[in-house]
Design a protein around this motif. Structure first.
Motif, mmCIF file in Angstrom:
data_model
loop_
_atom_site.group_PDB
_atom_site.id
_atom_site.type_symbol
_atom_site.label_atom_id
_atom_site.label_comp_id
_atom_site.label_asym_id
_atom_site.label_seq_id
_atom_site.Cartn_x
_atom_site.Cartn_y
_atom_site.Cartn_z
ATOM 1 N N PRO A 103 3.810 -12.683 -7.511
ATOM 2 C CA PRO A 103 4.602 -12.041 -8.565
ATOM 3 C C PRO A 103 4.620 -10.557 -8.639
ATOM 4 C CG PRO A 103 3.072 -13.149 -9.791
ATOM 5 C CD PRO A 103 2.865 -13.303 -8.324
ATOM 6 N N ASP A 104 5.280 -9.798 -9.546
ATOM 7 C CA ASP A 104 5.335 -8.377 -9.532
ATOM 8 C C ASP A 104 4.215 -8.328 -10.687
ATOM 9 O OD1 ASP A 104 7.378 -7.792 -8.040
ATOM 10 O OD2 ASP A 104 9.099 -7.898 -9.994
ATOM 11 N N GLY A 105 3.446 -7.096 -10.522
ATOM 12 C CA GLY A 105 2.617 -6.574 -11.629
ATOM 13 C C GLY A 105 1.402 -5.929 -10.815
ATOM 14 N N GLU A 106 0.557 -5.435 -11.662
ATOM 15 C CA GLU A 106 -0.520 -4.664 -11.229
ATOM 16 C C GLU A 106 -1.681 -5.585 -10.432
ATOM 17 O OE1 GLU A 106 -4.306 -2.252 -13.154
ATOM 18 O OE2 GLU A 106 -2.330 -1.811 -13.902
ATOM 19 N N GLY A 107 -1.863 -6.571 -11.011
ATOM 20 C CA GLY A 107 -3.157 -7.458 -10.476
ATOM 21 C C GLY A 107 -2.344 -8.244 -9.074
ATOM 22 N N ALA A 108 -0.949 -8.533 -9.182
ATOM 23 C CA ALA A 108 -0.522 -8.943 -8.036
ATOM 24 C C ALA A 108 -0.292 -7.942 -6.891
ATOM 25 C CB ALA A 108 0.916 -9.436 -8.382
ATOM 26 N N ASP A 109 -0.277 -6.677 -7.223
ATOM 27 C CA ASP A 109 -0.393 -5.435 -6.167
ATOM 28 C C ASP A 109 -1.722 -5.576 -5.619
ATOM 29 O OD1 ASP A 109 2.292 -5.022 -6.852
ATOM 30 O OD2 ASP A 109 1.806 -3.372 -8.126
ATOM 31 N N ARG A 110 -2.897 -5.649 -6.342
ATOM 32 C CA ARG A 110 -4.238 -5.776 -5.731
ATOM 33 C C ARG A 110 -4.385 -6.953 -4.976
ATOM 34 N NH1 ARG A 110 -5.285 -4.270 -10.983
ATOM 35 N NH2 ARG A 110 -6.363 -6.434 -11.727
ATOM 36 N N ALA A 111 -3.685 -8.276 -5.429
ATOM 37 C CA ALA A 111 -4.038 -9.297 -4.401
ATOM 38 C C ALA A 111 -3.408 -9.092 -3.129
ATOM 39 C CB ALA A 111 -3.241 -10.439 -5.477
ATOM 40 N N ARG A 112 -2.054 -8.563 -3.150
ATOM 41 C CA ARG A 112 -1.411 -8.319 -1.972
ATOM 42 C C ARG A 112 -2.054 -7.157 -1.056
ATOM 43 N NH1 ARG A 112 3.305 -9.285 -4.775
ATOM 44 N NH2 ARG A 112 3.064 -7.148 -5.780
ATOM 45 N N ALA A 113 -2.643 -6.128 -1.575
ATOM 46 C CA ALA A 113 -3.339 -5.359 -0.766
ATOM 47 C C ALA A 113 -4.729 -5.934 -0.184
ATOM 48 C CB ALA A 113 -3.951 -4.168 -1.783
ATOM 49 N N ILE A 114 -5.245 -6.915 -1.037
ATOM 50 C CA ILE A 114 -6.435 -7.357 -0.332
ATOM 51 C C ILE A 114 -6.261 -8.491 0.406
ATOM 52 C CG2 ILE A 114 -8.001 -6.409 -2.339
ATOM 53 C CD1 ILE A 114 -8.340 -9.605 -2.994
ATOM 54 N N LEU A 115 -4.955 -9.051 0.768
ATOM 55 C CA LEU A 115 -4.859 -10.303 1.364
ATOM 56 C C LEU A 115 -5.078 -10.076 2.883
ATOM 57 C CD1 LEU A 115 -3.589 -13.023 1.712
ATOM 58 C CD2 LEU A 115 -1.194 -12.208 2.142
ATOM 59 N N PRO A 116 -4.871 -9.007 3.559
ATOM 60 C CA PRO A 116 -5.170 -9.065 5.132
ATOM 61 C C PRO A 116 -6.596 -9.003 5.447
ATOM 62 C CG PRO A 116 -3.280 -7.568 4.516
ATOM 63 C CD PRO A 116 -4.027 -8.053 3.132
ATOM 64 N N ARG A 117 -7.339 -8.299 4.367
ATOM 65 C CA ARG A 117 -8.721 -8.231 4.328
ATOM 66 C C ARG A 117 -9.478 -9.711 4.003
ATOM 67 N NH1 ARG A 117 -10.839 -4.539 0.473
ATOM 68 N NH2 ARG A 117 -11.464 -6.416 -0.568
ATOM 69 N N ALA A 118 -8.711 -10.259 3.212
ATOM 70 C CA ALA A 118 -9.328 -11.808 2.941
ATOM 71 C C ALA A 118 -9.276 -12.604 4.047
ATOM 72 C CB ALA A 118 -8.843 -12.120 1.759
ATOM 73 N N VAL A 119 -8.191 -12.399 4.738
ATOM 74 C CA VAL A 119 -7.718 -13.499 5.773
ATOM 75 C C VAL A 119 -8.939 -13.130 6.823
ATOM 76 C CG1 VAL A 119 -6.126 -13.976 7.821
ATOM 77 C CG2 VAL A 119 -5.582 -13.803 5.411
ATOM 78 N N ARG A 120 -9.095 -11.711 7.363
ATOM 79 C CA ARG A 120 -9.726 -11.136 8.227
ATOM 80 C C ARG A 120 -11.342 -11.793 8.111
ATOM 81 N NH1 ARG A 120 -7.295 -6.568 8.074
ATOM 82 N NH2 ARG A 120 -9.102 -5.709 6.981
ATOM 83 N N THR A 121 -11.657 -11.672 6.862
ATOM 84 C CA THR A 121 -13.002 -12.098 6.435
ATOM 85 C C THR A 121 -13.152 -13.406 6.346
ATOM 86 O OG1 THR A 121 -13.234 -10.185 4.864
ATOM 87 C CG2 THR A 121 -14.966 -12.126 4.409
ATOM 88 N N SER A 122 -12.178 -14.169 6.233
ATOM 89 C CA SER A 122 -12.540 -15.724 6.341
ATOM 90 C C SER A 122 -12.518 -15.975 7.894
ATOM 91 C CB SER A 122 -11.146 -16.430 5.820
ATOM 92 O OG SER A 122 -11.305 -17.705 5.958
ATOM 93 N N HIS A 123 -11.678 -15.235 8.852
ATOM 94 C CA HIS A 123 -11.869 -15.542 9.869
ATOM 95 C C HIS A 123 -13.113 -15.380 10.800
ATOM 96 C CE1 HIS A 123 -11.092 -14.621 14.375
ATOM 97 N NE2 HIS A 123 -10.539 -15.749 14.453
ATOM 98 N N ASP A 124 -13.505 -13.843 10.403
ATOM 99 C CA ASP A 124 -14.600 -13.505 11.009
ATOM 100 C C ASP A 124 -16.084 -13.782 10.666
ATOM 101 O OD1 ASP A 124 -12.836 -12.230 12.447
ATOM 102 O OD2 ASP A 124 -13.181 -10.086 11.401
#
Length: 146
Positions: A103-124
């Motif tokens: 959703p919109d919001g500051e916390g959601a902006d942080r979640a969106r920002a870390i999503l690619p890194r979280a996916v990479r870390t899970s994979h790697d």
């Protein structure tokens, strides 16, 4: 290996092409071979493998992102091609594709920002299932008393 590192399931035959896997906590999953005999709704072993890849990496990514915001939508589509060649039957071209919205919001902006890194870390590093597949751990089979 310690007792804490051991993981196990027992697979039992329940009928022709039908099986149930039971974990140590009593959870069960029924599955079978896709043969057109009414088992079409059951997962096949290959589909369970794909689900394990998706479930493992989804759990890693969910933990990392949901601490910032609850997602509006969260799915992982896992695909691959089953082939048979000189190496035998196997899966190739495995892809785990995330579709996550917040959703919109500051916390959601942080979640969106870390999503690619979280996916990479899970994979790697984190996803035991995909790491095991990529590294290539041998599977030893045995036969009990015959």
């Amino acid at each position: 290996m310690s007792e804490d590192s051991r993981r196990s399931v027992v697979v039992e035959r329940t009928g022709t092409g039908r099986y149930v896997a039971t974990n140590p906590r009593g959870g069960t999953i029924h599955f079978g071979t896709a043969s057109g005999d009414g088992l079409d709704a059951h997962f096949t072993p290959v589909e369970l493998l794909l689900a394990a890849i998706g479930g493992c990496t989804a759990a890693d990514v969910d933990v990392a992102t949901a601490r910032h915001a609850e997602p509006d939508g969260f799915s992982v589509s896992v695909t691959g091609d089953k082939i048979s060649d000189e190496l035998g039957n196997r899966m190739t071209g495995l892809v785990a594709a995330f579709d996550v919205t917040f959703p919109d919001g500051e916390g959601a902006d942080r979640a969106r920002a870390i999503l690619p890194r979280a996916v990479r870390t899970s994979h790697d590093r984190l996803c035991t299932v995909s790491r095991t597949i990529e590294i290539g751990t041998p599977v030893r089979t045995t036969v009990g008393d015959v």
